[in-house]
Write a protein that holds these residues in place. Structure first.
Motif, PDB file in Angstrom:
ATOM      1  N   LEU A 124       0.843  -1.197   0.000  1.00  0.00           N
ATOM      2  CA  LEU A 124       0.000   0.000   0.000  1.00  0.00           C
ATOM      3  C   LEU A 124       0.880   1.249   0.000  1.00  0.00           C
ATOM      4  CD1 LEU A 124      -2.906   1.296   0.480  1.00  0.00           C
ATOM      5  CD2 LEU A 124      -2.312   1.203   2.898  1.00  0.00           C
ATOM      6  N   LYS A 125       1.842   1.292   0.896  1.00  0.00           N
ATOM      7  CA  LYS A 125       2.734   2.454   1.000  1.00  0.00           C
ATOM      8  C   LYS A 125       3.557   2.633  -0.265  1.00  0.00           C
ATOM      9  CE  LYS A 125       1.559   3.373   5.237  1.00  0.00           C
ATOM     10  NZ  LYS A 125       0.642   4.437   5.518  1.00  0.00           N
ATOM     11  N   ARG A 126       4.077   1.538  -0.809  1.00  0.00           N
ATOM     12  CA  ARG A 126       4.924   1.624  -2.004  1.00  0.00           C
ATOM     13  C   ARG A 126       4.115   2.122  -3.205  1.00  0.00           C
ATOM     14  NH1 ARG A 126       7.506  -3.742  -3.527  1.00  0.00           N
ATOM     15  NH2 ARG A 126       8.588  -3.382  -1.581  1.00  0.00           N
ATOM     16  N   ALA A 127       2.911   1.610  -3.388  1.00  0.00           N
ATOM     17  CA  ALA A 127       2.087   2.017  -4.533  1.00  0.00           C
ATOM     18  C   ALA A 127       1.694   3.487  -4.435  1.00  0.00           C
ATOM     19  CB  ALA A 127       0.842   1.136  -4.634  1.00  0.00           C
ATOM     20  N   GLY A 128       1.491   3.986  -3.220  1.00  0.00           N
ATOM     21  CA  GLY A 128       1.131   5.387  -3.034  1.00  0.00           C
ATOM     22  C   GLY A 128       2.317   6.325  -3.116  1.00  0.00           C
ATOM     23  N   LEU A 129       3.518   5.740  -3.163  1.00  0.00           N
ATOM     24  CA  LEU A 129       4.770   6.491  -3.210  1.00  0.00           C
ATOM     25  C   LEU A 129       4.784   7.569  -2.131  1.00  0.00           C
ATOM     26  CD1 LEU A 129       5.300   6.703  -7.068  1.00  0.00           C
ATOM     27  CD2 LEU A 129       6.515   5.256  -5.437  1.00  0.00           C
ATOM     28  N   ASP A 130       5.185   8.744  -2.493  1.00  0.00           N
ATOM     29  CA  ASP A 130       5.285   9.826  -1.507  1.00  0.00           C
ATOM     30  C   ASP A 130       4.115  10.805  -1.637  1.00  0.00           C
ATOM     31  OD1 ASP A 130       6.086  10.740  -3.961  1.00  0.00           O
ATOM     32  OD2 ASP A 130       7.821  11.849  -3.236  1.00  0.00           O
ATOM     33  N   TYR A 131       2.942  10.298  -2.009  1.00  0.00           N
ATOM     34  CA  TYR A 131       1.772  11.151  -2.218  1.00  0.00           C
ATOM     35  C   TYR A 131       0.844  11.198  -0.999  1.00  0.00           C
ATOM     36  CZ  TYR A 131       2.843  11.673  -7.159  1.00  0.00           C
ATOM     37  OH  TYR A 131       3.442  12.004  -8.335  1.00  0.00           O
ATOM     38  N   TRP A 132       1.108  10.410   0.018  1.00  0.00           N
ATOM     39  CA  TRP A 132       0.189  10.319   1.145  1.00  0.00           C
ATOM     40  C   TRP A 132      -0.029  11.666   1.831  1.00  0.00           C
ATOM     41  CZ3 TRP A 132      -2.912   6.370   1.565  1.00  0.00           C
ATOM     42  CH2 TRP A 132      -2.548   5.175   0.952  1.00  0.00           C
ATOM     43  N   HIS A 133       0.986  12.504   1.859  1.00  0.00           N
ATOM     44  CA  HIS A 133       0.850  13.810   2.515  1.00  0.00           C
ATOM     45  C   HIS A 133      -0.023  14.776   1.707  1.00  0.00           C
ATOM     46  CE1 HIS A 133       3.994  14.754  -0.386  1.00  0.00           C
ATOM     47  NE2 HIS A 133       3.740  16.042  -0.175  1.00  0.00           N
ATOM     48  N   LEU A 134      -0.340  14.438   0.457  1.00  0.00           N
ATOM     49  CA  LEU A 134      -1.135  15.317  -0.399  1.00  0.00           C
ATOM     50  C   LEU A 134      -2.645  15.107  -0.275  1.00  0.00           C
ATOM     51  CD1 LEU A 134       0.970  15.139  -3.703  1.00  0.00           C
ATOM     52  CD2 LEU A 134       0.955  16.969  -1.979  1.00  0.00           C
ATOM     53  N   LEU A 135      -3.066  14.158   0.544  1.00  0.00           N
ATOM     54  CA  LEU A 135      -4.496  13.891   0.607  1.00  0.00           C
ATOM     55  C   LEU A 135      -4.950  13.640   2.040  1.00  0.00           C
ATOM     56  CD1 LEU A 135      -5.450  10.296  -0.225  1.00  0.00           C
ATOM     57  CD2 LEU A 135      -3.079  10.971  -0.438  1.00  0.00           C
ATOM     58  N   LYS A 136      -6.249  13.789   2.218  1.00  0.00           N
ATOM     59  CA  LYS A 136      -6.883  13.442   3.488  1.00  0.00           C
ATOM     60  C   LYS A 136      -7.480  12.057   3.326  1.00  0.00           C
ATOM     61  CE  LYS A 136      -8.241  18.134   4.699  1.00  0.00           C
ATOM     62  NZ  LYS A 136      -9.382  19.055   4.845  1.00  0.00           N
ATOM     63  N   VAL A 137      -7.212  11.198   4.303  1.00  0.00           N
ATOM     64  CA  VAL A 137      -7.777   9.850   4.306  1.00  0.00           C
ATOM     65  C   VAL A 137      -8.758   9.761   5.465  1.00  0.00           C
ATOM     66  CG1 VAL A 137      -7.294   7.379   4.450  1.00  0.00           C
ATOM     67  CG2 VAL A 137      -5.647   8.904   3.326  1.00  0.00           C
ATOM     68  N   HIS A 138      -9.979   9.334   5.146  1.00  0.00           N
ATOM     69  CA  HIS A 138     -11.035   9.174   6.146  1.00  0.00           C
ATOM     70  C   HIS A 138     -11.350   7.687   6.265  1.00  0.00           C
ATOM     71  CE1 HIS A 138     -11.936  13.519   5.577  1.00  0.00           C
ATOM     72  NE2 HIS A 138     -11.671  13.247   4.314  1.00  0.00           N
ATOM     73  N   HIS A 139     -11.542   7.210   7.477  1.00  0.00           N
ATOM     74  CA  HIS A 139     -11.894   5.809   7.703  1.00  0.00           C
ATOM     75  C   HIS A 139     -13.320   5.727   8.229  1.00  0.00           C
ATOM     76  CE1 HIS A 139      -7.892   3.975   7.144  1.00  0.00           C
ATOM     77  NE2 HIS A 139      -7.468   5.174   7.512  1.00  0.00           N
ATOM     78  N   HIS A 140     -14.050   4.738   7.747  1.00  0.00           N
ATOM     79  CA  HIS A 140     -15.430   4.508   8.170  1.00  0.00           C
ATOM     80  C   HIS A 140     -15.569   3.041   8.561  1.00  0.00           C
ATOM     81  CE1 HIS A 140     -16.398   8.434   6.416  1.00  0.00           C
ATOM     82  NE2 HIS A 140     -15.604   8.062   5.428  1.00  0.00           N
ATOM     83  N   ASP A 141     -16.255   2.789   9.669  1.00  0.00           N
ATOM     84  CA  ASP A 141     -16.373   1.427  10.189  1.00  0.00           C
ATOM     85  C   ASP A 141     -17.153   0.489   9.280  1.00  0.00           C
ATOM     86  OD1 ASP A 141     -14.886   2.051  12.437  1.00  0.00           O
ATOM     87  OD2 ASP A 141     -16.650   2.539  13.650  1.00  0.00           O
ATOM     88  N   SER A 142     -18.083   1.042   8.491  1.00  0.00           N
ATOM     89  CA  SER A 142     -18.923   0.221   7.623  1.00  0.00           C
ATOM     90  C   SER A 142     -19.547   1.112   6.550  1.00  0.00           C
ATOM     91  CB  SER A 142     -20.046  -0.444   8.433  1.00  0.00           C
ATOM     92  OG  SER A 142     -20.939   0.553   8.927  1.00  0.00           O
ATOM     93  N   LEU A 143     -20.150   0.476   5.560  1.00  0.00           N
ATOM     94  CA  LEU A 143     -20.857   1.235   4.538  1.00  0.00           C
ATOM     95  C   LEU A 143     -22.007   2.009   5.167  1.00  0.00           C
ATOM     96  CD1 LEU A 143     -21.388   2.093   1.639  1.00  0.00           C
ATOM     97  CD2 LEU A 143     -22.585  -0.091   1.291  1.00  0.00           C
ATOM     98  N   GLN A 144     -22.708   1.391   6.092  1.00  0.00           N
ATOM     99  CA  GLN A 144     -23.827   2.080   6.752  1.00  0.00           C
ATOM    100  C   GLN A 144     -23.331   3.295   7.537  1.00  0.00           C
ATOM    101  OE1 GLN A 144     -27.167   1.422   6.177  1.00  0.00           O
ATOM    102  NE2 GLN A 144     -27.207   3.471   7.077  1.00  0.00           N
ATOM    103  N   ALA A 145     -22.197   3.173   8.196  1.00  0.00           N
ATOM    104  CA  ALA A 145     -21.634   4.318   8.925  1.00  0.00           C
ATOM    105  C   ALA A 145     -21.297   5.449   7.964  1.00  0.00           C
ATOM    106  CB  ALA A 145     -20.392   3.888   9.700  1.00  0.00           C
ATOM    107  N   PHE A 146     -20.714   5.110   6.801  1.00  0.00           N
ATOM    108  CA  PHE A 146     -20.431   6.136   5.797  1.00  0.00           C
ATOM    109  C   PHE A 146     -21.725   6.802   5.340  1.00  0.00           C
ATOM    110  CE2 PHE A 146     -20.462   7.413   1.386  1.00  0.00           C
ATOM    111  CZ  PHE A 146     -19.460   8.372   1.379  1.00  0.00           C
ATOM    112  N   LEU A 147     -22.734   6.006   5.017  1.00  0.00           N
ATOM    113  CA  LEU A 147     -24.014   6.557   4.542  1.00  0.00           C
ATOM    114  C   LEU A 147     -24.698   7.391   5.618  1.00  0.00           C
ATOM    115  CD1 LEU A 147     -25.317   3.492   2.518  1.00  0.00           C
ATOM    116  CD2 LEU A 147     -24.422   5.656   1.594  1.00  0.00           C
ATOM    117  N   ASN A 148     -24.549   7.018   6.876  1.00  0.00           N
ATOM    118  CA  ASN A 148     -25.114   7.823   7.967  1.00  0.00           C
ATOM    119  C   ASN A 148     -24.478   9.210   7.995  1.00  0.00           C
ATOM    120  OD1 ASN A 148     -26.737   5.680   8.763  1.00  0.00           O
ATOM    121  ND2 ASN A 148     -25.420   5.092  10.475  1.00  0.00           N
ATOM    122  N   ASP A 149     -23.184   9.282   7.712  1.00  0.00           N
ATOM    123  CA  ASP A 149     -22.461  10.561   7.744  1.00  0.00           C
ATOM    124  C   ASP A 149     -22.621  11.376   6.464  1.00  0.00           C
ATOM    125  OD1 ASP A 149     -21.542   9.986  10.285  1.00  0.00           O
ATOM    126  OD2 ASP A 149     -19.566   9.315   9.605  1.00  0.00           O
TER     127      ASP A 149
END
Length: 163
Positions: free
Chosen positions: A48-73
Motif C-alpha cells: 500500500l505504501k509503495r504504490a502510493g509512493l510519496d503522495y500520502w501527505h497530499l491527501l486526506k484519508v477518512h476511515h469509516h467502520d462500515s458502509l452504513q456508517a459512511f451513509l449515515n455521515d
C-alpha cells in the motif's frame, strides 16, 4: 485552491496495491480518500505504501467502520456509484463541484440493493461484454479525471515544464 471537492470512496477494498495507486491519484488531484472497513489489508501494508509512493501527505484519508456508517455521515451528499451493472454511461452525467464517487471491492462490487436505490446516480464505464471488470485503480482514475475534465481541471497545473 480549486472549487472542486472530490471524494473517492472505496467500499471494503481488498488489494493494497490498488488502494495505494488510488491514493496517488487522489493526491495528484487534491481529492479526499474514504476507506470503508473492513479492509482486506492493513493500512501499514508495505505494498500500500509503495504504490502510493510519496503522495500520502497530499491527501486526506477518512476511515469509516462500515458502509452504513459512511451513509449515515454522508448520505445526503451528491453520491455517485460506479458499477458495470449501471444503466447510465459515466460520460452522460454532469457532475457537481462537490461529490462522492463510490467504488465496491474488487471481487464483488457494490451491493445491488444500493445500486437499485440510487439508479439515477449509478454509472458505468463501457467495456466489452466478455470483460468481468476493469482494475479498480484504473476505474477510479477514469472517473476522477472525467469529473475534473467537466470542470476544466480546476486547481490543477495548466502547463508542463517542457521548454
Amino acid at each position: 485552491m480549486s472549487d472542486m471537492d472530490l471524494h473517492i470512496v472505496l467500499v471494503e477494498p481488498e488489494i493494497p496495491q490498488n488502494t495505494g495507486n488510488i491514493a496517488r491519484t487522489c493526491g495528484a488531484l487534491g481529492a479526499d480518500l474514504h476507506l470503508v472497513h473492513p479492509l482486506g489489508f492493513s493500512t501499514s501494508d508495505r505494498y500500500l505504501k509503495r504504490a502510493g509512493l510519496d503522495y500520502w501527505h497530499l491527501l486526506k484519508v477518512h476511515h469509516h467502520d462500515s458502509l452504513q456508517a459512511f451513509l449515515n455521515d454522508y448520505g445526503n451528499e451528491n453520491l455517485y456509484f460506479v458499477s458495470k451493472k449501471a444503466p447510465l454511461r459515466y460520460d452522460h452525467i454532469s457532475y457537481p463541484d462537490r461529490l462522492f464517487l463510490l467504488f465496491g471491492k474488487e471481487t464483488a462490487g457494490l451491493p445491488e440493493e444500493l445500486l437499485r436505490k440510487h439508479r439515477d446516480t449509478t454509472v458505468r464505464i463501457p467495456m466489452v461484454a466478455e470483460a468481468r471488470s476493469l482494475n479498480l485503480s484504473n476505474a477510479v482514475a477514469i472517473m476522477a479525471y472525467e469529473v475534473h475534465r467537466q470542470h476544466d481541471f480546476p486547481g490543477l497545473m495548466e502547463k508542463g515544464g517542457l521548454v
